[in-house]
Structures are given as C-alpha cells and as structure tokens.
Scaffold this motif. Structure first.
Motif, PDB file in Angstrom:
ATOM      1  N   GLY A  26       0.823  -1.195   0.000  1.00 28.90           N
ATOM      2  CA  GLY A  26       0.000   0.000   0.000  1.00 28.90           C
ATOM      3  C   GLY A  26       0.855   1.241   0.000  1.00 28.90           C
ATOM      4  N   VAL A  27       0.435   2.239  -0.743  1.00 29.64           N
ATOM      5  CA  VAL A  27       1.146   3.512  -0.843  1.00 29.64           C
ATOM      6  C   VAL A  27       0.123   4.637  -0.731  1.00 29.64           C
ATOM      7  CG1 VAL A  27       2.464   5.028  -2.393  1.00 29.64           C
ATOM      8  CG2 VAL A  27       3.007   2.591  -2.286  1.00 29.64           C
ATOM      9  N   VAL A  28       0.442   5.653   0.069  1.00 22.43           N
ATOM     10  CA  VAL A  28      -0.426   6.821   0.205  1.00 22.43           C
ATOM     11  C   VAL A  28       0.278   8.008  -0.444  1.00 22.43           C
ATOM     12  CG1 VAL A  28      -1.596   8.394   1.795  1.00 22.43           C
ATOM     13  CG2 VAL A  28      -1.359   5.970   2.386  1.00 22.43           C
ATOM     14  N   ILE A  29      -0.404   8.633  -1.382  1.00 23.53           N
ATOM     15  CA  ILE A  29       0.097   9.863  -1.987  1.00 23.53           C
ATOM     16  C   ILE A  29      -0.442  11.015  -1.152  1.00 23.53           C
ATOM     17  CG2 ILE A  29       0.103  11.350  -4.017  1.00 23.53           C
ATOM     18  CD1 ILE A  29      -0.362   8.810  -5.705  1.00 23.53           C
ATOM     19  N   ALA A  30       0.455  11.716  -0.483  1.00 24.08           N
ATOM     20  CA  ALA A  30       0.099  12.878   0.343  1.00 24.08           C
ATOM     21  C   ALA A  30       1.160  13.935   0.092  1.00 24.08           C
ATOM     22  CB  ALA A  30       0.022  12.488   1.810  1.00 24.08           C
ATOM     23  N   ALA A  31       1.242  14.377  -1.150  1.00 29.53           N
ATOM     24  CA  ALA A  31       2.298  15.286  -1.589  1.00 29.53           C
ATOM     25  C   ALA A  31       1.769  16.682  -1.879  1.00 29.53           C
ATOM     26  CB  ALA A  31       3.002  14.711  -2.823  1.00 29.53           C
ATOM     27  N   GLY A  32       0.760  17.102  -1.115  1.00 31.37           N
ATOM     28  CA  GLY A  32       0.240  18.445  -1.284  1.00 31.37           C
ATOM     29  C   GLY A  32      -0.290  18.688  -2.684  1.00 31.37           C
ATOM     30  N   TYR A  33      -0.089  19.912  -3.163  1.00 32.90           N
ATOM     31  CA  TYR A  33      -0.621  20.265  -4.476  1.00 32.90           C
ATOM     32  C   TYR A  33       0.061  19.485  -5.601  1.00 32.90           C
ATOM     33  CZ  TYR A  33       3.390  23.125  -5.812  1.00 32.90           C
ATOM     34  OH  TYR A  33       4.642  23.549  -6.167  1.00 32.90           O
TER      35      TYR A  33
END
Length: 188
Positions: A26-33
């Motif tokens: 599992g990978v979460v993309i939480a890289a802002g804009y």
C-alpha cells in the motif's frame, strides 16, 4: 525522494526512490498540491491547485501574548501564541506554484492583527517578523481527496486547503482504516 510508484497488473508493489526500491502493498500519496503528478503515469488526475497562505511570526512580551488562538473568518486570519512568539497567518492567494512574499499581503496580516489585538499590535515589532508563504493543496470543490484510487493499494490523502493541519489526524486515521480493510473510525 520518490521517483515513481511501481505497479504490477493494476496493483501497487512498491516505490522506486533515489536510494532504491521499497516493496509495499500500500502507498499513500500525500504530496500536497503536487500529488497529481504521481497519478499521471496511471492516467489518473486530481484537480488540485496551489493556494498560497502567509504567516508572520514575531517575538512578543509574555504579558501581551493571547492565551487562546483566535480565528476570524471575516478577516481570513488566525492569531495564535507559539511558545513565547506570536503568529499571524491567513490569506488565500491563487497565484500559481510560487512562494514569493508580497508586501501587500504582509500589510493585510498586520492590519488584521491591529483589528483583532490593537494593544498587542502596538507592542510587537512586525518589521522584525519572520515572514513565510506556503502552498496549500486546494481541491476544486473544497473537499479533500481521501481514499483508494482505481489502482489497488494506491491511496490519496490531499486537497485539504487551509484545513490541512486541522484535518491531518482524522484524515490519516481514515486512510489507515481503509488500508487495513476494516470499518472506518470516521463515517466517510
């Protein structure tokens, strides 16, 4: 530094980084804009825009520090104590992906401080304040993007706008619950 998200047969198997491959289910993309750039290789998009917010942080005598933070929706300003310093933050400027600090915006924050705490404003040196501008990820409708994408094991958690820090713990819990496959602590 994450270079790319690696999938096989429509399922996440890891990420390639500047120091090598990391296997993951599992990978979460939480890289802002910039979160959308990690989805482009999969022909997925997130309508996000960088919205600039400003802050001033300055020394303040303890006698003048507010004991509780104030959020003024009309002025779009927050005034809060940070230890022995005072922070004035706010503004939502749509000006692209730049963090250049405009003097007029600093003046707006100072004016807000004067309106909210005139005595405090007279007793701080706003000219010596640390000035900062950062980019908030804003979704098209103001609601954050939280959850799994069409790629199995690939999740997003972004688009919170000016409520990023406010919603961080709840959003993180929600994504963790989704990844573990159980009931979510928050009704989505």
């Amino acid at each position: 530094i994450v270079r790319r998200i690696v999938t096989r047969d429509g399922t996440v198997i890891g990420v390639d980084t500047s120091t090598g491959h990391i296997a993951a289910q599992g990978v979460v993309i939480a890289a802002g804009y910039q979160s959308g750039r990690f989805l482009r290789p999969f022909r997925l998009s997130l309508p996000l825009a960088p919205v600039k917010g400003y802050s001033l942080t300055m020394a303040c005598e303890p006698a003048f520090l507010p004991s509780v933070p104030v959020i003024d929706d009309e002025l779009h300003t927050v005034v809060a104590r940070l230890g022995s310093r005072l922070r004035v933050a706010g503004i939502a400027e749509v000006s692209g992906a730049n963090t250049a600090i405009r003097g007029t915006r600093v003046e707006e924050l100072v004016s807000s401080l004067v309106a909210l705490y005139p005595t405090v404003a007279r007793n701080v040196d706003v000219n010596a304040a640390d000035k900062w501008a950062g980019l908030r990820p804003m979704s098209a409708d103001g609601l954050p993007y939280i959850g799994e994408t069409p790629i199995k094991g690939l999740y997003v958690n972004t688009g919170h706008g000016h409520l990023g820090w406010t919603m961080a713990a709840g959003s993180g819990q929600l994504v963790a619950d989704q990844m573990l496959g159980g009931a979510t602590a928050i009704d989505i």
